[in-house]
Each structure stands twice: as C-alpha cells, then as structure tokens.
Design an enzyme around this catalytic site. Structure first.
Site, PDB file in Angstrom:
ATOM      1  CD  GLU A 113      -3.048  -1.019   2.213  1.00 28.38           C
ATOM      2  OE1 GLU A 113      -4.231  -1.267   1.904  1.00 28.38           O
ATOM      3  OE2 GLU A 113      -2.688  -0.727   3.376  1.00 28.38           O
ATOM      4  CB  CYS A 126       3.193   7.359   3.246  1.00 28.37           C
ATOM      5  SG  CYS A 126       3.806   6.195   4.482  1.00 28.37           S
ATOM      6  CB  CYS A 133       7.375  -5.463   8.459  1.00 30.41           C
ATOM      7  SG  CYS A 133       8.624  -4.481   9.335  1.00 30.41           S
ATOM      8  CB  CYS A 137       6.547  -2.568  15.806  1.00 32.83           C
ATOM      9  SG  CYS A 137       8.259  -2.206  15.336  1.00 32.83           S
ATOM     10  CB  CYS A 140       3.249  -1.557  13.597  1.00 34.31           C
ATOM     11  SG  CYS A 140       3.336  -1.179  11.826  1.00 34.31           S
ATOM     12  CB  SER A 229      10.684   6.459   8.979  1.00 39.19           C
ATOM     13  OG  SER A 229      10.348   6.037  10.286  1.00 39.19           O
ATOM     14  CB  SER A 251       9.940   4.068  14.590  1.00 41.73           C
ATOM     15  OG  SER A 251       9.443   4.455  13.331  1.00 41.73           O
ATOM     16  CG  LEU A 252      12.498   6.868  20.955  1.00 40.91           C
ATOM     17  CD1 LEU A 252      13.764   6.059  20.812  1.00 40.91           C
ATOM     18  CD2 LEU A 252      12.810   8.272  21.480  1.00 40.91           C
ATOM     19  CG  HIS A 253       7.219   4.250  18.653  1.00 40.65           C
ATOM     20  ND1 HIS A 253       6.512   5.340  18.180  1.00 40.65           N
ATOM     21  CD2 HIS A 253       7.700   3.597  17.556  1.00 40.65           C
ATOM     22  CE1 HIS A 253       6.547   5.337  16.850  1.00 40.65           C
ATOM     23  NE2 HIS A 253       7.267   4.300  16.458  1.00 40.65           N
ATOM     24  CB  CYS A 371       1.071   6.683  11.251  1.00 42.66           C
ATOM     25  SG  CYS A 371       2.698   6.181  11.812  1.00 42.66           S
TER      26      CYS A 371
END
Length: 398
Positions: A113, A126, A133, A137, A140, A229, A251-253, A371
C-alpha cells in the site's frame, strides 16, 4: 491410441524495466541490445528525461527519439507502472492505493500500500519498501504481516511515478476533479519512507530509488523533502546519511529499554543508548537538518508526564523534533489511543523544552491509511477469516 500429452505453454519472459535504474544501468541495458556505445550517453539522457521529467509510460511518446529506435526500445524494455488493485479516497482527501507487483521469487504476485496525504502547502507520499515486515512492532498493523520480499528500486520509484500520474503532477496530465491537492507547486512535494517495511533492511534498493527521487534531472525532490524512517537499524544509519543524505526519522515510541523491547523488538539488538549515539553522529546533522523522533501515543503505556520528561532528557544535545502520533487502531489490536488531554500534556512538556512537537490529526483512518495501519488486502482478508473462524470455533484460536 493414448491421448497426446498436453504441453504447457512456455512462460512469457518478463521484459526488463528501465525504471529504477541508474544512468549507468540504463546505459548497460542499451549496450546489451546493440546500441552504438558512442550514442549511449545521449540516448540515456533522453530516456531519463522522458521517464522522470515528463512521466511517459510508452516509448512511442518519446518524440525526440527516432521511430525505429522507439520500436527497438519498446520491443526490449518496459516502463509500465505498478498495477492498481484499488484506489480509496478518505473523507479528508487522503488517498490510498493497493498495488500489485510480480512474484519475483515470492511464489505469487505481491501487494503493498502507498498513501498520499494532501496538506496546505505540500503533498506527502508515504512509500513502502518491503512486502510485509520482519520487525513485529506490537502496535503496528504492518508488523503482523510476515515478510515476503524486498521491493526493487523499480517498484519503489514506481510508487512515486504512479502517484504523480494519478494526481496530474506531470506535464500534460490533469488533476482529477475534486481531488484534495496543494493549491500551488508540486502536488507530490514530499516523500517519506514510512510505509510497509524497514527501509534500512532493503538498503541498496531504497538508496537507488531515493537517489533518483532527489536527482535534479530526475524526479528533482530536495533531499530535505525526503525522509527515511527507521525503527533503529543502527549499523546502517551512518551509511544512510553518507550515501543517501535524506532527512532521518526514528521510530522511538518508548524511553525505557524494557518497554521498547516490547513495542519495538529490534531494541533488544540495538538498545536506546546505542540508537541515540548513532543519531548524534548522523552525517549532516544540524539545526537545519534535525532528526524527527516518532512517538506513538498509547494509552497508559508510554504517555505519562514522566515519560515526556525522560524523552526530553534522552534527546538533549541532538538537533531534533518530536512527532507525536495519536495511535491509529486496527482490527485485532490490544492498544488504545491516549486521551486527548493526556497527549496535550505530553506535548506541552516537550514543547517547553524546545522541541517542536505538533500533534498531527490522524489522516485517512476511515480507509486504514493512517500511520501504522498499512497492510496488503490479501493479508487483511486472512486476518478477518481467522477472526471469524475463532469466533465460531474458539478451540481453533492459537
């Protein structure tokens, strides 16, 4: 008499594409079909301009190339765009394309996508770098899809070309009536490698694609308008800065290793201190080229005032800005978005410390384009089927 054996038709060989190749790569392809080497540099420049400045998809439209040469090119190569499976438009104007690519070793055609986010003064695309992946995470949606394969440079650049086609962002192309786009300037003005996949696990293809995107005679986007990113592939961060030179987002979070180990499992390999040290040494880092730290706001998980103060402490000395992302829910998630008052309190703390941290209103939620929500439709269907089966037959649940 025995019936004659049926002979399966020979598989049609896929013509190579010139999209996504460097100038040297195009030159090698032209030499391979017998183009005189003394003409290759000129032919390459012509083809490059038609592909990236003019947006042609058919060699017959290359009007300053002889008719015989156009036929030769068309017989040997392709410029085709990704196949559009669906195009969805959100109530806020965000567009999402579900795109299909050939299997190329995956066993069957693959889907990804791509999302276009129109805003005042800019249009952000984007872009995905992988099918699925490996990072898993926990917050996500993409991370719930198993890794299938890397996208090629052609497939990454193809997402940008297709978006510019569909939005009328090439000469002689028209913008769809009613489309939400910037009122002036480039309609695709910014590219963010924030779609499906971890870009630094597909480094060479991402690098080749972004160098075309930033080429002054190619797609001609400023490197300050291209953001890569990463979830924290520390060994590749210096190479990204030196060889690609785009803006960097992390991407810390989370501000503690124990929590980030759960949210972003890559942290077990490259913990926060190691990641931030790589950020401090990122080539080209300055107040004019700050690193963006992405921080998804998860209710009662990472959103306390103490978390905000620790985030400020961790980033001290790094030219940075913080992008607070209200969590975007997806089917099957166990997380919730932080309350708006909590997000505002968190933002006030980091803003007072000098970090620009606008709270971005989620875009495209109604079409799962926000996101953390991207995933191929075939994978979504499998999830829906599993959820339906589990509700009917609870004993089948994992």
């Amino acid at each position: 008499m025995a019936a004659p054996l049926a002979v399966a038709p020979a598989a049609t060989k896929e013509k190579p594409s010139l999209v996504g190749l460097s100038r040297e790569g195009i030159g090698e392809q032209l030499a391979g079909i017998g183009i005189d080497r003394k003409h290759i540099r000129m032919r390459t420049a012509q083809i490059w301009n038609w592909i990236y400045a003019r947006g042609v998809t058919d060699f017959s439209d290359m009007l300053n190339v002889s008719k015989d040469m156009r036929t030769t090119l068309s017989d040997a190569f392709t410029l085709k765009r990704p196949e559009i499976v669906t195009e969805q438009v959100s109530e806020d104007g965000t567009r999402k394309w579900l795109l299909r690519f050939p299997a190329r070793g995956a066993g069957r055609p693959v889907e990804i996508e791509t999302v276009y986010i129109p805003e005042v003064g800019r249009g952000t695309l984007c872009v995905s770098s992988q099918v699925g992946c490996t990072l898993t995470c926990s917050f996500c949606h993409t991370g719930t899809q198993k890794m299938v394969r890397n996208l090629t440079a052609e497939e990454i650049v193809g997402q940008v070309l297709l978006a510019r086609d569909r939005l009328g962002d090439f000469p002689d192309k028209s913008t769809p009536v009613g489309a939400a786009v910037p009122s002036e300037g480039r309609l695709v003005s910014n590219v963010v490698m924030m779609g499906m996949g971890e870009p630094l696990y597909n480094f060479e293809n991402v690098k080749d694609a972004l160098l075309i995107a930033s080429d002054g005679e190619g797609l001609s986007l400023s490197k300050r308008r291209i953001t890569l990113s990463t979830s924290g592939v520390v060994p590749m961060i210096p190479r990204a800065g030196a060889e690609i030179g785009s803006m960097l987002a992390i991407s810390l979070h989370a501000v503690r290793d124990d929590l980030r180990d759960m949210l972003v499992p890559l942290n077990k390999k490259h913990p926060i201190a190691e990641l931030l040290e790589a950020c401090r040494n990122y080539p080209g880092l300055s107040n004019a080229r700050r690193i963006t730290f992405e921080y998804v706001m998860l209710k009662d998980v990472n959103d306390s005032p103490a978390d905000a103060r620790e985030l400020v402490r961790l980033l001290r000395g790094i030219p940075a800005k913080i992008n607070l992302i209200p969590f975007n829910p997806w089917p099957g998630t166990n997380y919730q978005c932080s309350d708006w008052e909590t997000i505002e309190t968190f933002a006030d703390i980091v803003n007072r410390a000098g970090y620009a941290s606008p709270i971005r209103t989620p875009r495209g939620r109604d079409i799962l384009a926000a996101c953390g929500q991207l995933k191929s439709e075939s994978e979504r269907m499998r999830v829906r089927e599993r959820m339906a089966l589990t509700s009917m037959f609870p004993d089948t649940a994992d």
